[in-house]
Design an enzyme around this catalytic site. Sequence first.
Site, PDB file in Angstrom:
ATOM      1  N   TYR A  56      18.019  77.227  48.315  1.00  0.00           N
ATOM      2  CA  TYR A  56      18.285  77.328  46.875  1.00  0.00           C
ATOM      3  C   TYR A  56      19.718  77.789  46.584  1.00  0.00           C
ATOM      4  O   TYR A  56      20.303  77.372  45.581  1.00  0.00           O
ATOM      5  CB  TYR A  56      17.228  78.215  46.191  1.00  0.00           C
ATOM      6  N   ARG A  59      21.725  74.627  46.656  1.00  0.00           N
ATOM      7  CA  ARG A  59      21.519  73.772  45.472  1.00  0.00           C
ATOM      8  C   ARG A  59      22.067  74.431  44.204  1.00  0.00           C
ATOM      9  O   ARG A  59      22.598  73.753  43.322  1.00  0.00           O
ATOM     10  CB  ARG A  59      20.032  73.444  45.337  1.00  0.00           C
ATOM     11  N   ASN A  92      13.355  69.453  35.721  1.00  0.00           N
ATOM     12  CA  ASN A  92      14.577  69.745  36.469  1.00  0.00           C
ATOM     13  C   ASN A  92      14.957  71.210  36.348  1.00  0.00           C
ATOM     14  O   ASN A  92      14.811  71.817  35.287  1.00  0.00           O
ATOM     15  CB  ASN A  92      15.730  68.870  35.978  1.00  0.00           C
ATOM     16  N   HIS A 109       9.516  73.819  35.363  1.00  0.00           N
ATOM     17  CA  HIS A 109       9.579  74.220  36.780  1.00  0.00           C
ATOM     18  C   HIS A 109      10.664  75.256  37.036  1.00  0.00           C
ATOM     19  O   HIS A 109      11.110  75.422  38.175  1.00  0.00           O
ATOM     20  CB  HIS A 109       9.778  72.988  37.680  1.00  0.00           C
ATOM     21  N   SER A 177       8.837  60.552  39.191  1.00  0.00           N
ATOM     22  CA  SER A 177       8.004  59.692  40.036  1.00  0.00           C
ATOM     23  C   SER A 177       6.527  59.755  39.681  1.00  0.00           C
ATOM     24  O   SER A 177       5.740  58.953  40.174  1.00  0.00           O
ATOM     25  CB  SER A 177       8.187  60.086  41.508  1.00  0.00           C
ATOM     26  N   ASN A 201      12.643  54.326  33.759  1.00  0.00           N
ATOM     27  CA  ASN A 201      12.783  54.732  35.162  1.00  0.00           C
ATOM     28  C   ASN A 201      13.493  53.634  35.947  1.00  0.00           C
ATOM     29  O   ASN A 201      13.509  52.476  35.537  1.00  0.00           O
ATOM     30  CB  ASN A 201      11.389  54.990  35.769  1.00  0.00           C
ATOM     31  N   ALA A 219      19.054  55.488  34.301  1.00  0.00           N
ATOM     32  CA  ALA A 219      18.921  56.331  33.108  1.00  0.00           C
ATOM     33  C   ALA A 219      20.169  56.276  32.231  1.00  0.00           C
ATOM     34  O   ALA A 219      20.066  56.316  31.000  1.00  0.00           O
ATOM     35  CB  ALA A 219      18.636  57.772  33.533  1.00  0.00           C
TER      36      ALA A 219
HETATM   37  C1  BJW Z   1      15.958  57.285  38.452  1.00  0.00           C
HETATM   38  C2  BJW Z   1      17.269  57.189  38.862  1.00  0.00           C
HETATM   39  C3  BJW Z   1      18.198  56.780  37.896  1.00  0.00           C
HETATM   40  C4  BJW Z   1      16.134  57.849  40.567  1.00  0.00           C
HETATM   41  N1  BJW Z   1      17.789  56.498  36.662  1.00  0.00           N
HETATM   42  N2  BJW Z   1      15.582  56.988  37.229  1.00  0.00           N
HETATM   43  C5  BJW Z   1      -4.201  66.981  44.246  1.00  0.00           C
HETATM   44  C6  BJW Z   1      -4.299  66.242  43.079  1.00  0.00           C
HETATM   45  C7  BJW Z   1      -3.642  66.655  41.928  1.00  0.00           C
HETATM   46  C8  BJW Z   1      -2.866  67.797  41.916  1.00  0.00           C
HETATM   47  C9  BJW Z   1      -2.772  68.529  43.076  1.00  0.00           C
HETATM   48  C10 BJW Z   1      -3.439  68.125  44.235  1.00  0.00           C
HETATM   49  N3  BJW Z   1      -3.153  69.032  45.205  1.00  0.00           N
HETATM   50  C11 BJW Z   1      -2.325  69.979  44.685  1.00  0.00           C
HETATM   51  C12 BJW Z   1      -2.083  69.679  43.385  1.00  0.00           C
HETATM   52  C13 BJW Z   1      -1.212  70.424  42.425  1.00  0.00           C
HETATM   53  C14 BJW Z   1       0.262  70.305  42.778  1.00  0.00           C
HETATM   54  C15 BJW Z   1       0.627  68.834  42.922  1.00  0.00           C
HETATM   55  O1  BJW Z   1       0.910  68.143  41.964  1.00  0.00           O
HETATM   56  N4  BJW Z   1       0.688  68.327  44.142  1.00  0.00           N
HETATM   57  C16 BJW Z   1       1.014  66.923  44.366  1.00  0.00           C
HETATM   58  C17 BJW Z   1       1.818  66.803  45.630  1.00  0.00           C
HETATM   59  C18 BJW Z   1      -0.254  66.129  44.366  1.00  0.00           C
HETATM   60  N5  BJW Z   1       0.992  70.886  41.682  1.00  0.00           N
HETATM   61  C19 BJW Z   1       1.263  72.197  41.634  1.00  0.00           C
HETATM   62  O2  BJW Z   1       0.969  72.945  42.551  1.00  0.00           O
HETATM   63  C20 BJW Z   1       1.887  72.714  40.361  1.00  0.00           C
HETATM   64  N6  BJW Z   1       1.109  73.795  39.866  1.00  0.00           N
HETATM   65  C21 BJW Z   1      -0.160  73.621  39.442  1.00  0.00           C
HETATM   66  O3  BJW Z   1      -0.738  72.556  39.484  1.00  0.00           O
HETATM   67  O4  BJW Z   1      -0.737  74.772  38.935  1.00  0.00           O
HETATM   68  C22 BJW Z   1      -2.094  74.698  38.492  1.00  0.00           C
HETATM   69  C23 BJW Z   1      -2.268  74.146  37.108  1.00  0.00           C
HETATM   70  C24 BJW Z   1      -3.448  73.506  36.761  1.00  0.00           C
HETATM   71  C25 BJW Z   1      -3.615  73.004  35.479  1.00  0.00           C
HETATM   72  C26 BJW Z   1      -2.630  73.111  34.531  1.00  0.00           C
HETATM   73  C27 BJW Z   1      -1.474  73.743  34.883  1.00  0.00           C
HETATM   74  C28 BJW Z   1      -1.296  74.236  36.166  1.00  0.00           C
HETATM   75  C29 BJW Z   1       3.293  73.195  40.615  1.00  0.00           C
HETATM   76  C30 BJW Z   1       4.226  72.073  40.923  1.00  0.00           C
HETATM   77  C31 BJW Z   1       5.605  72.635  41.236  1.00  0.00           C
HETATM   78  C32 BJW Z   1       6.602  71.531  41.597  1.00  0.00           C
HETATM   79  N7  BJW Z   1       7.801  72.116  42.060  1.00  0.00           N
HETATM   80  C33 BJW Z   1       8.923  71.262  42.440  1.00  0.00           C
HETATM   81  C34 BJW Z   1      10.016  72.139  43.045  1.00  0.00           C
HETATM   82  C35 BJW Z   1      10.715  72.923  41.933  1.00  0.00           C
HETATM   83  C36 BJW Z   1      11.856  73.735  42.452  1.00  0.00           C
HETATM   84  C37 BJW Z   1      12.923  72.919  43.123  1.00  0.00           C
HETATM   85  O5  BJW Z   1      13.647  72.164  42.451  1.00  0.00           O
HETATM   86  O6  BJW Z   1      13.036  72.998  44.332  1.00  0.00           O
HETATM   87  O7  BJW Z   1       9.403  70.565  41.287  1.00  0.00           O
HETATM   88  S1  BJW Z   1       8.464  69.935  43.556  1.00  0.00           S
HETATM   89  C38 BJW Z   1       9.577  68.756  42.875  1.00  0.00           C
HETATM   90  O8  BJW Z   1       8.816  67.633  42.313  1.00  0.00           O
HETATM   91  C39 BJW Z   1      10.256  69.453  41.683  1.00  0.00           C
HETATM   92  C40 BJW Z   1      10.245  68.370  40.640  1.00  0.00           C
HETATM   93  O9  BJW Z   1      10.372  68.929  39.358  1.00  0.00           O
HETATM   94  C41 BJW Z   1       8.923  67.666  40.890  1.00  0.00           C
HETATM   95  C42 BJW Z   1       8.861  66.267  40.349  1.00  0.00           C
HETATM   96  O10 BJW Z   1       9.811  65.455  40.953  1.00  0.00           O
HETATM   97  P1  BJW Z   1      10.562  64.317  40.116  1.00  0.00           P
HETATM   98  O11 BJW Z   1      11.434  64.936  39.109  1.00  0.00           O
HETATM   99  O12 BJW Z   1       9.583  63.344  39.633  1.00  0.00           O
HETATM  100  O13 BJW Z   1      11.524  63.710  41.250  1.00  0.00           O
HETATM  101  P2  BJW Z   1      11.207  62.564  42.328  1.00  0.00           P
HETATM  102  O14 BJW Z   1      12.244  62.653  43.367  1.00  0.00           O
HETATM  103  O15 BJW Z   1       9.786  62.606  42.768  1.00  0.00           O
HETATM  104  O16 BJW Z   1      11.355  61.207  41.519  1.00  0.00           O
HETATM  105  C43 BJW Z   1      12.606  60.798  41.020  1.00  0.00           C
HETATM  106  C44 BJW Z   1      12.387  59.629  40.077  1.00  0.00           C
HETATM  107  O17 BJW Z   1      13.635  59.297  39.494  1.00  0.00           O
HETATM  108  C45 BJW Z   1      11.847  58.368  40.759  1.00  0.00           C
HETATM  109  O18 BJW Z   1      10.772  57.841  39.986  1.00  0.00           O
HETATM  110  C46 BJW Z   1      13.047  57.408  40.740  1.00  0.00           C
HETATM  111  O19 BJW Z   1      12.663  56.048  40.551  1.00  0.00           O
HETATM  112  C47 BJW Z   1      13.804  57.900  39.535  1.00  0.00           C
HETATM  113  N8  BJW Z   1      15.237  57.644  39.570  1.00  0.00           N
HETATM  114  N9  BJW Z   1      17.351  57.506  40.204  1.00  0.00           N
HETATM  115  C48 BJW Z   1      16.473  56.602  36.378  1.00  0.00           C
HETATM  116  N10 BJW Z   1      19.525  56.644  38.213  1.00  0.00           N
END
Ligand code: BJW
Length: 234
Positions: A56, A59, A92, A109, A177, A201, A219
């Site tokens: 971190y 970053r 983000n 987040h 994603s 996207n 974007a």
């Molecule tokens: C472009 C582009 C360009 C590229 N133009 N586009 C089973 C089923 C369902 C859920 C779960 C499960 N097992 C566990 C869970 C829950 C879990 C989860 O979701 N797990 C999955 C792996 C399944 N979630 C959690 O644990 C969360 N908490 C939770 O659920 O608490 C309980 C609760 C219950 C009910 C209500 C509320 C709460 C916490 C999740 C925390 C995520 N943390 C992170 C790290 C943050 C810190 C850090 O930055 O290091 O957050 S993980 C990471 O992923 C980060 C991001 O915010 C997050 C999403 O990623 P994002 O932004 O989508 O990025 P990418 O890389 O995945 O995608 C990029 C996109 O951009 C792509 O689509 C490209 O096409 C596009 N792109 N260039 C336009 N130029």
Amino acid sequence: MPIIKNIVILTGAGVSAESGIDTFRSAGGLWEQHRVEDVATPEGFARDPDLVLRFYDMRRAAIQTKEPNAAHRALARLDAEWSGELLIVTQNVDDLHERAGARRVLHMHGEHLNAWCTACDVRSPWTAPLIDRPPCPACGTSALRPDVVWFGEMPYRMDDIYAALREADLFVSIGTSGAVYPAAGFVRGARDLGIPTLELNLERSQGSAWFDQTRLGPATELVPAWVDEVLGGA
Ligand code: BJW
């Protein structure tokens, strides 16, 4: 076409990609270089805090060298000119929406530029490294961690997000994603409420089939064009 007053926008790493900030799941993204379990879970932090703090620190330093792009600027313009309700829910942890001028931003987040003291629970603005265990400005204890939401932790301000969604006339998802919940579930929540949904996207997200409309492209092109459209029709 129904009148749009209230808009909820969800942004993800794709909105900052063209500012030079790595996404997570793209080829060459952060999760190809680091194991999620090691750097983005409370268990990983407990096991090897130095590894997580360095990840971190690197970053946090990097985002301070990056600039908002045309997508951030277009959303800031929308925020400034839109008279209805607007909420930019960002996954983000960078501050590029704010540096572009957006005000109605919610970081579900967390934020790179905050440190969270696990001793006194105070969050403090933070731009420096954490690896040397600096004292908390509020209580003096060396117990600061990045103020980001890891897997298994509760994202921030979920009640505010769901309240905004219930009042929305349009839900727009930009550059995420659809792999991480609860954010990935917002589109289905919006659909259940009868709210029109739009995805902008580079590629189809995992939840693409749930959107009424998907526009594919960078974007920096799609977002300014969509904002022009929305403000032109306002
Ligand atoms: C472009 C582009 C360009 C590229 N133009 N586009 C089973 C089923 C369902 C859920 C779960 C499960 N097992 C566990 C869970 C829950 C879990 C989860 O979701 N797990 C999955 C792996 C399944 N979630 C959690 O644990 C969360 N908490 C939770 O659920 O608490 C309980 C609760 C219950 C009910 C209500 C509320 C709460 C916490 C999740 C925390 C995520 N943390 C992170 C790290 C943050 C810190 C850090 O930055 O290091 O957050 S993980 C990471 O992923 C980060 C991001 O915010 C997050 C999403 O990623 P994002 O932004 O989508 O990025 P990418 O890389 O995945 O995608 C990029 C996109 O951009 C792509 O689509 C490209 O096409 C596009 N792109 N260039 C336009 N130029």
